[in-house]
Design an enzyme around this catalytic site. Structure first.
Site, PDB file in Angstrom:
ATOM      1  N   ARG A  17       0.813  -1.219   0.000  1.00  0.00           N
ATOM      2  CA  ARG A  17       0.000   0.000   0.000  1.00  0.00           C
ATOM      3  C   ARG A  17       0.849   1.273   0.000  1.00  0.00           C
ATOM      4  NH1 ARG A  17      -3.821  -2.048   4.880  1.00  0.00           N
ATOM      5  NH2 ARG A  17      -1.985  -3.339   5.272  1.00  0.00           N
ATOM      6  N   TYR A 386      39.650  26.260  -4.920  1.00  0.00           N
ATOM      7  CA  TYR A 386      39.646  25.155  -5.885  1.00  0.00           C
ATOM      8  C   TYR A 386      40.313  25.617  -7.161  1.00  0.00           C
ATOM      9  CZ  TYR A 386      37.684  21.273  -8.601  1.00  0.00           C
ATOM     10  OH  TYR A 386      37.520  20.159  -9.391  1.00  0.00           O
TER      11      TYR A 386
HETATM   12  C1  UD1 Z   1      -2.679  -5.512  11.556  1.00  0.00           C
HETATM   13  C2  UD1 Z   1      -3.628  -6.407  12.342  1.00  0.00           C
HETATM   14  C3  UD1 Z   1      -4.928  -5.644  12.596  1.00  0.00           C
HETATM   15  C4  UD1 Z   1      -4.615  -4.379  13.359  1.00  0.00           C
HETATM   16  C5  UD1 Z   1      -3.578  -3.545  12.659  1.00  0.00           C
HETATM   17  C6  UD1 Z   1      -3.114  -2.436  13.591  1.00  0.00           C
HETATM   18  C7  UD1 Z   1      -3.155  -8.696  11.610  1.00  0.00           C
HETATM   19  C8  UD1 Z   1      -3.612  -9.826  10.750  1.00  0.00           C
HETATM   20  N1  UD1 Z   1      -3.904  -7.600  11.558  1.00  0.00           N
HETATM   21  O1  UD1 Z   1      -3.275  -5.257  10.301  1.00  0.00           O
HETATM   22  O2  UD1 Z   1      -5.812  -6.432  13.344  1.00  0.00           O
HETATM   23  O3  UD1 Z   1      -5.822  -3.619  13.493  1.00  0.00           O
HETATM   24  O4  UD1 Z   1      -2.412  -4.317  12.308  1.00  0.00           O
HETATM   25  O5  UD1 Z   1      -2.188  -1.578  12.965  1.00  0.00           O
HETATM   26  O6  UD1 Z   1      -2.174  -8.845  12.312  1.00  0.00           O
HETATM   27  N2  UD1 Z   1       4.330  -8.260   8.671  1.00  0.00           N
HETATM   28  C9  UD1 Z   1       5.304  -9.239   8.735  1.00  0.00           C
HETATM   29  N3  UD1 Z   1       5.124 -10.395   8.026  1.00  0.00           N
HETATM   30  C10 UD1 Z   1       4.021 -10.630   7.289  1.00  0.00           C
HETATM   31  C11 UD1 Z   1       3.008  -9.622   7.247  1.00  0.00           C
HETATM   32  C12 UD1 Z   1       3.188  -8.458   7.948  1.00  0.00           C
HETATM   33  O7  UD1 Z   1       6.328  -9.081   9.390  1.00  0.00           O
HETATM   34  O8  UD1 Z   1       3.943 -11.701   6.689  1.00  0.00           O
HETATM   35  C13 UD1 Z   1       4.538  -7.000   9.399  1.00  0.00           C
HETATM   36  C14 UD1 Z   1       4.458  -5.777   8.524  1.00  0.00           C
HETATM   37  O9  UD1 Z   1       5.761  -5.405   8.066  1.00  0.00           O
HETATM   38  C15 UD1 Z   1       3.863  -4.722   9.434  1.00  0.00           C
HETATM   39  C16 UD1 Z   1       3.093  -5.524  10.473  1.00  0.00           C
HETATM   40  O10 UD1 Z   1       3.514  -6.855  10.359  1.00  0.00           O
HETATM   41  O11 UD1 Z   1       4.861  -3.958  10.076  1.00  0.00           O
HETATM   42  C17 UD1 Z   1       1.594  -5.391  10.270  1.00  0.00           C
HETATM   43  O12 UD1 Z   1       1.247  -5.840   8.990  1.00  0.00           O
HETATM   44  P1  UD1 Z   1       0.147  -5.097   8.133  1.00  0.00           P
HETATM   45  O13 UD1 Z   1       0.009  -5.826   6.844  1.00  0.00           O
HETATM   46  O14 UD1 Z   1       0.399  -3.666   8.095  1.00  0.00           O
HETATM   47  O15 UD1 Z   1      -1.140  -5.423   9.026  1.00  0.00           O
HETATM   48  P2  UD1 Z   1      -2.511  -4.604   9.030  1.00  0.00           P
HETATM   49  O16 UD1 Z   1      -3.302  -4.965   7.849  1.00  0.00           O
HETATM   50  O17 UD1 Z   1      -2.250  -3.185   9.290  1.00  0.00           O
HETATM   51 CA    CA Z   2      -0.388  -1.980   9.427  1.00  0.00          CA
END
Ligand code: UD1
Ligand code: CA
Length: 454
Positions: A17, A386
């Site tokens: 995103r 220079y």
């Molecule tokens: C997540 C939560 C959601 C919460 C929100 C709060 C989950 C499934 N959902 O959603 O409930 O409301 O955060 O901000 O957890 N990441 C990894 N490995 C992966 C996927 C993601 O390390 O395979 C890391 C990303 O780099 C990021 C964090 O986890 O820093 C959160 O991932 P993101 O995809 O942003 O989750 P949200 O959809 O925001």
């Molecule tokens: Ca997030």
């Protein structure tokens, strides 16, 4: 004694995103990568070691500074999978773990501590941070049971319309019992998106007959997750406000705080005044009683006490006490101005030392130079440092008087107490106490400007 919690920081996501070539967690926010803010928070909450889950180990490893390690998750299969990867690399750890997302830079250390004590006092397997953020957002929704206890979290993208209307959301910070986490995380399965969601742990706890505690905060800012560049700008604004407020509470005056930007690693002593439109970046340090701005930009610059810097740009410069700069001057890396130096408008100094009490008021360039004490640099003086091939140094002795429009062709030395005439083009060293005029300048007579001894 309480044990030291482990911290698991999730930072391996694809950041689709953000539409960016660099990972989201490395985007800067108030002068530091997002991830560095989160690491500082877990450190401040007392966690050790820190396990960062990342797609590659180098950049996260550099930010860890020896406080932990990187667990590589490639490909990223969801936040639940990320925690599984983290646990595999921290198999000795027992007790409590914090789990936080690397994209939540405004989370506070005291909130994590609070989640932890909630975990202990409630005898829960898991404690989560929630808040009422409204219904038009991407957060996971918190579903409570008839008794009001948290039963599960459903991601917005998978929620039914009724669930999406639930007022309470998952802000994304957890304290969890490690022994239970190890058993539960292996039971998480991919959902219809193909990912393994960490948030499915909540339903898993309910199923295990474990208690889930929730801390519902009113400070929604803390949960701001950065998923898009719009979120990044909002988080940056909130972080900058927080930074300015902290400085003001510590004794710094901001004349128009909303117009100023101060990076997270800047230090400002009490009784400094920051005027409108001022930007303080990197490791800039401002001493007590100094007045910076309006409209000054300082990057990695050290300013002593009782200095004035008006509408100028300073990069990698050092000012001792009682230095005045500007308006409209430019200090570049290696500029070192000793006590009481006065620099007026349209001056540029680079890689040069100006010693105590030297004045350089108008339209001058001094680069690769060593200028003595109490030197007067006339309007339009330029060091020709220079020659097209290499940089050469100019040396000017104490009490010298450099006439307006002097060109100093480096390498060259103007001796202590010497004078150059207006428009002099100095191609040869001027001996101490001599007056040199013309083009090229010739020494014509002795007229030593140094004060004679007692
Ligand atoms: C997540 C939560 C959601 C919460 C929100 C709060 C989950 C499934 N959902 O959603 O409930 O409301 O955060 O901000 O957890 N990441 C990894 N490995 C992966 C996927 C993601 O390390 O395979 C890391 C990303 O780099 C990021 C964090 O986890 O820093 C959160 O991932 P993101 O995809 O942003 O989750 P949200 O959809 O925001
Ligand atoms: Ca997030």
């Amino acid at each position: 004694m309480k044990d030291t919690p482990l911290a698991i920081v999730l930072a391996a996501g694809l950041s689709t995103r953000m539409k960016s070539k660099i990972p989201k967690v490395l985007h800067p926010l108030a002068g530091r990568p997002l991830l560095a803010h989160v690491l500082e928070t877990v450190r401040a909450a007392g966690a050790r070691p820190l396990v960062v889950v990342s797609k590659e180990s180098a950049s996260a490893g550099a930010l860890l500074d020896g406080d932990g390690g990187v667990a590589v998750q490639d490909p990223p299969r969801g936040t639940g999978d990320a925690v599984r990867v983290a646990l595999a690399s921290a198999n000795g750890a027992t007790g409590t773990a914090y789990i936080v997302y690397g994209d939540t830079p405004l989370l506070r250390a005291e909130t994590l501590r609070r989640l932890r004590s909630l975990l202990e006092t409630r005898g829960a397997a898991l404690a989560i941070l929630t808040g009422e953020v409204g219904t038009d957002n991407a957060y996971g929704r918190v579903v409570r049971d008839a008794a009001g206890d948290v039963a599960r979290v459903v991601e917005a993208r998978l929620a039914t319309p009724e669930e999406r209307r639930l007022p309470e959301s998952n802000l994304g910070a957890y304290a969890v019992d490690l022994a239970w986490l190890r058993s539960a995380v292996g039971r998480l399965r991919p959902n219809e998106t193909g990912e393994i969601y960490l948030t499915d742990l909540i339903a898993e706890a309910t199923r295990d007959g474990k208690r889930v505690a929730a801390h519902r905060t009113a400070d929604l800012e803390e949960g701001m997750g950065v998923n898009t560049r719009v979120d990044l700008a909002a988080a940056e604004a909130a972080m900058r406000r927080r930074i300015r407020d902290a400085h003001m509470l510590a004794g710094v005056t901001f004349r128009d705080p909303d117009s100023c930007q101060v990076d997270a690693d800047v230090t400002i002593a009490p009784e400094a005044v920051i005027e409108r439109g001022t930007i303080l970046e990197g490791k800039t340090r401002i001493g007590a009683g100094s007045r910076i701005g309006p409209y000054a930009i300082l990057r990695d610059t050290t300013v002593g006490e009782r200095c004035t810097v008006e509408n100028s740009t300073l990069e990698g410069a050092t000012l001792e006490d009682e230095v005045t700069i500007g308006p409209y001057s430019h200090l570049r890396p290696g500029a070192y101005l000793e006590r009481g130096v006065a620099m007026g408008n349209f001056g540029e100094v680079k890689n040069a030392r100006l010693r105590k009490g030297t004045k350089m008021h108008h339209f001058s360039y001094v680069g690769d130079a060593d200028v003595g004490e109490r030197v007067n640099i006339g309007a339009g003086t330029i060091t020709l440092n220079y020659d097209g091939v290499r940089k050469n140094r100019t040396t000017i002795g104490d009490d010298a008087f450099i006439g307006s429009d002097t060109l100093l062709r480096a390498p060259v030395t103007v001796g202590a107490g010497a004078t150059t005439g207006a428009g002099a083009v100095v191609t040869k060293d001027v001996p101490e106490g001599m007056v040199a005029v013309g083009m090229p300048a010739r020494a014509i007579k002795k007229a030593d400007r140094r004060k004679k001894g007692p």
